[in-house]
Enzyme design. Sequence first.
Site, PDB file in Angstrom:
ATOM      1  N   CYS A  65       0.923  -1.198  -0.047  1.00 43.83           N
ATOM      2  CA  CYS A  65       0.103  -0.240   0.279  1.00 43.83           C
ATOM      3  C   CYS A  65       1.111   1.180   0.055  1.00 43.83           C
ATOM      4  O   CYS A  65       2.137   1.179  -0.219  1.00 43.83           O
ATOM      5  CB  CYS A  65      -0.865  -0.029   1.300  1.00 43.83           C
ATOM      6  SG  CYS A  65      -0.255   0.339   3.042  1.00 43.83           S
ATOM      7  N   HIS A  98      13.409 -15.413  12.121  1.00 48.24           N
ATOM      8  CA  HIS A  98      13.389 -15.392  13.742  1.00 48.24           C
ATOM      9  C   HIS A  98      11.845 -15.320  14.167  1.00 48.24           C
ATOM     10  O   HIS A  98      11.378 -15.891  15.330  1.00 48.24           O
ATOM     11  CB  HIS A  98      13.926 -13.957  14.443  1.00 48.24           C
ATOM     12  CG  HIS A  98      15.342 -13.940  14.427  1.00 48.24           C
ATOM     13  ND1 HIS A  98      16.180 -13.118  15.091  1.00 48.24           N
ATOM     14  CD2 HIS A  98      16.439 -14.653  13.643  1.00 48.24           C
ATOM     15  CE1 HIS A  98      17.238 -13.309  14.760  1.00 48.24           C
ATOM     16  NE2 HIS A  98      17.556 -14.183  13.691  1.00 48.24           N
TER      17      HIS A  98
END
Length: 150
Positions: A65, A98
Amino acid sequence: MKVVIASDHGGFQYKSLLLEDIRQQGYELADLGAFSEEPSDYPDFAEIVANAILNKEAEKGILICGSGVGVSVAANKFKGIRAGVCHDTYSAHQCIEHDDVNVLCIGQRVIGIELAREIVLAFLAAAFSHEERHERRLRKINVIEEKNFK
């Protein structure tokens, strides 16, 4: 790997440019809209991408966006979606390694197209590390999600 991509009007130009880059890397890609620069609402596209991930139609998603923030906020309203705004390559691979992020969010009005290309490719090439500390943290996130998503 199957990948889905979508944008509102504010990310349409970058989405259009990134489609071929992603396909050239050998990824199976589905363009879920928008299909023009006519004004549109980013939550609609966040929902489409989130549902594609949750329904196992794709392993990773990309949302674009104007800022990347709106699509991230909307996508993170879905249980099981971990959407991260990344405007650098380190975050783009680290968020998967992670945190097992499954949706990349970027802002067309924030970064240049060449950096966007590098970020997308870093995101798509990354894999969750499965290190014990990352598994433990992900379990804690899942507990929070279970407790708070009704």
